[in-house]
Design a protein around this motif. Structure first.
Motif, PDB file in Angstrom:
ATOM      1  N   LEU A 199      56.790 -41.810 -43.866  1.00 45.31           N
ATOM      2  CA  LEU A 199      56.014 -41.250 -44.653  1.00 45.31           C
ATOM      3  C   LEU A 199      54.443 -41.715 -44.405  1.00 45.31           C
ATOM      4  O   LEU A 199      54.605 -42.977 -44.118  1.00 45.31           O
ATOM      5  N   LEU A 200      53.641 -40.516 -44.269  1.00 49.55           N
ATOM      6  CA  LEU A 200      52.249 -41.034 -43.901  1.00 49.55           C
ATOM      7  C   LEU A 200      51.269 -40.854 -44.961  1.00 49.55           C
ATOM      8  O   LEU A 200      51.562 -39.644 -45.785  1.00 49.55           O
ATOM      9  N   SER A 201      50.270 -41.536 -45.146  1.00 51.34           N
ATOM     10  CA  SER A 201      49.339 -41.110 -46.166  1.00 51.34           C
ATOM     11  C   SER A 201      47.879 -40.851 -45.499  1.00 51.34           C
ATOM     12  O   SER A 201      47.537 -41.648 -44.528  1.00 51.34           O
TER      13      SER A 201
ATOM     14  N   THR B 266      41.828 -40.078 -46.167  1.00 45.93           N
ATOM     15  CA  THR B 266      40.364 -39.708 -46.704  1.00 45.93           C
ATOM     16  C   THR B 266      41.054 -39.002 -48.351  1.00 45.93           C
ATOM     17  O   THR B 266      40.215 -39.360 -49.209  1.00 45.93           O
ATOM     18  N   CYS B 267      42.169 -38.476 -48.385  1.00 46.09           N
ATOM     19  CA  CYS B 267      42.327 -38.084 -49.718  1.00 46.09           C
ATOM     20  C   CYS B 267      43.912 -38.654 -50.440  1.00 46.09           C
ATOM     21  O   CYS B 267      44.160 -38.184 -51.499  1.00 46.09           O
ATOM     22  N   GLY B 268      44.485 -39.239 -49.647  1.00 42.23           N
ATOM     23  CA  GLY B 268      45.694 -39.762 -50.247  1.00 42.23           C
ATOM     24  C   GLY B 268      47.050 -39.114 -50.134  1.00 42.23           C
ATOM     25  O   GLY B 268      48.161 -39.316 -50.684  1.00 42.23           O
ATOM     26  N   TRP B 269      46.957 -37.645 -49.526  1.00 43.79           N
ATOM     27  CA  TRP B 269      48.197 -36.832 -49.511  1.00 43.79           C
ATOM     28  C   TRP B 269      49.205 -37.524 -48.637  1.00 43.79           C
ATOM     29  O   TRP B 269      48.799 -38.212 -47.701  1.00 43.79           O
ATOM     30  N   VAL B 270      50.578 -37.330 -49.143  1.00 37.61           N
ATOM     31  CA  VAL B 270      51.617 -38.110 -48.282  1.00 37.61           C
ATOM     32  C   VAL B 270      52.312 -37.049 -47.899  1.00 37.61           C
ATOM     33  O   VAL B 270      52.584 -35.979 -48.466  1.00 37.61           O
ATOM     34  N   ALA B 271      52.525 -37.408 -46.601  1.00 32.95           N
ATOM     35  CA  ALA B 271      53.595 -36.213 -45.915  1.00 32.95           C
ATOM     36  C   ALA B 271      54.345 -37.085 -44.764  1.00 32.95           C
ATOM     37  O   ALA B 271      54.361 -38.175 -44.337  1.00 32.95           O
ATOM     38  N   CYS B 272      55.191 -36.052 -44.346  1.00 37.52           N
ATOM     39  CA  CYS B 272      56.316 -36.725 -43.373  1.00 37.52           C
ATOM     40  C   CYS B 272      55.441 -36.794 -42.051  1.00 37.52           C
ATOM     41  O   CYS B 272      54.515 -36.054 -41.689  1.00 37.52           O
ATOM     42  N   SER B 273      55.998 -37.652 -41.126  1.00 42.47           N
ATOM     43  CA  SER B 273      55.565 -38.044 -39.856  1.00 42.47           C
ATOM     44  C   SER B 273      55.837 -36.861 -38.830  1.00 42.47           C
ATOM     45  O   SER B 273      56.612 -35.888 -39.144  1.00 42.47           O
ATOM     46  N   ASP B 274      55.045 -36.843 -37.645  1.00 39.62           N
ATOM     47  CA  ASP B 274      55.243 -35.807 -36.831  1.00 39.62           C
ATOM     48  C   ASP B 274      56.300 -35.791 -36.209  1.00 39.62           C
ATOM     49  O   ASP B 274      56.918 -34.727 -35.653  1.00 39.62           O
ATOM     50  N   ASP B 275      57.327 -36.765 -36.057  1.00 40.28           N
ATOM     51  CA  ASP B 275      58.582 -36.844 -35.615  1.00 40.28           C
ATOM     52  C   ASP B 275      59.616 -36.260 -36.633  1.00 40.28           C
ATOM     53  O   ASP B 275      61.027 -36.457 -36.149  1.00 40.28           O
ATOM     54  N   SER B 276      59.210 -36.316 -37.905  1.00 40.43           N
ATOM     55  CA  SER B 276      60.230 -35.765 -38.833  1.00 40.43           C
ATOM     56  C   SER B 276      60.175 -34.193 -38.791  1.00 40.43           C
ATOM     57  O   SER B 276      59.141 -33.330 -38.477  1.00 40.43           O
ATOM     58  N   PRO B 277      61.450 -33.594 -39.083  1.00 44.75           N
ATOM     59  CA  PRO B 277      61.137 -31.833 -39.199  1.00 44.75           C
ATOM     60  C   PRO B 277      59.850 -31.277 -40.084  1.00 44.75           C
ATOM     61  O   PRO B 277      59.819 -31.615 -41.093  1.00 44.75           O
ATOM     62  N   GLY B 278      59.388 -30.602 -39.275  1.00 43.77           N
ATOM     63  CA  GLY B 278      58.230 -29.984 -39.913  1.00 43.77           C
ATOM     64  C   GLY B 278      56.670 -30.535 -39.643  1.00 43.77           C
ATOM     65  O   GLY B 278      55.712 -29.991 -39.744  1.00 43.77           O
ATOM     66  N   GLY B 279      56.887 -32.063 -39.415  1.00 42.28           N
ATOM     67  CA  GLY B 279      55.560 -32.690 -39.027  1.00 42.28           C
ATOM     68  C   GLY B 279      54.188 -32.233 -40.087  1.00 42.28           C
ATOM     69  O   GLY B 279      53.361 -31.964 -39.638  1.00 42.28           O
TER      70      GLY B 279
END
Length: 63
Positions: free
Chosen positions: A10-12, A15-28
């Protein structure tokens, strides 16, 4: 995650704190967030040593 998919990290957005999965995860989703917002730097939520990535320069950042 739906359909039994798993994320690798997980990456944050720094700039805004949005948390999302990394590029090597499904969806990127972290890259998709950058492409939508132009927020260029993400940081790993769990990483020793701390890790950040800049999408503009396509490289890891120090410090």
């Amino acid at each position: 995650m739906p359909s039994g998919l798993t994320w690798s990290q997980l990456l944050s957005c720094t700039t805004c704190g949005w948390v999302a999965c990394s590029d090597d995860s499904p969806g990127g989703h972290a890259r998709a967030h950058y492409e939508e917002t132009d927020h260029p730097v993400v940081a790993a939520l769990v990483s020793e040593p701390p890790w950040r990535w800049c999408y503009v320069h396509g490289r890891a950042l120090r410090g």
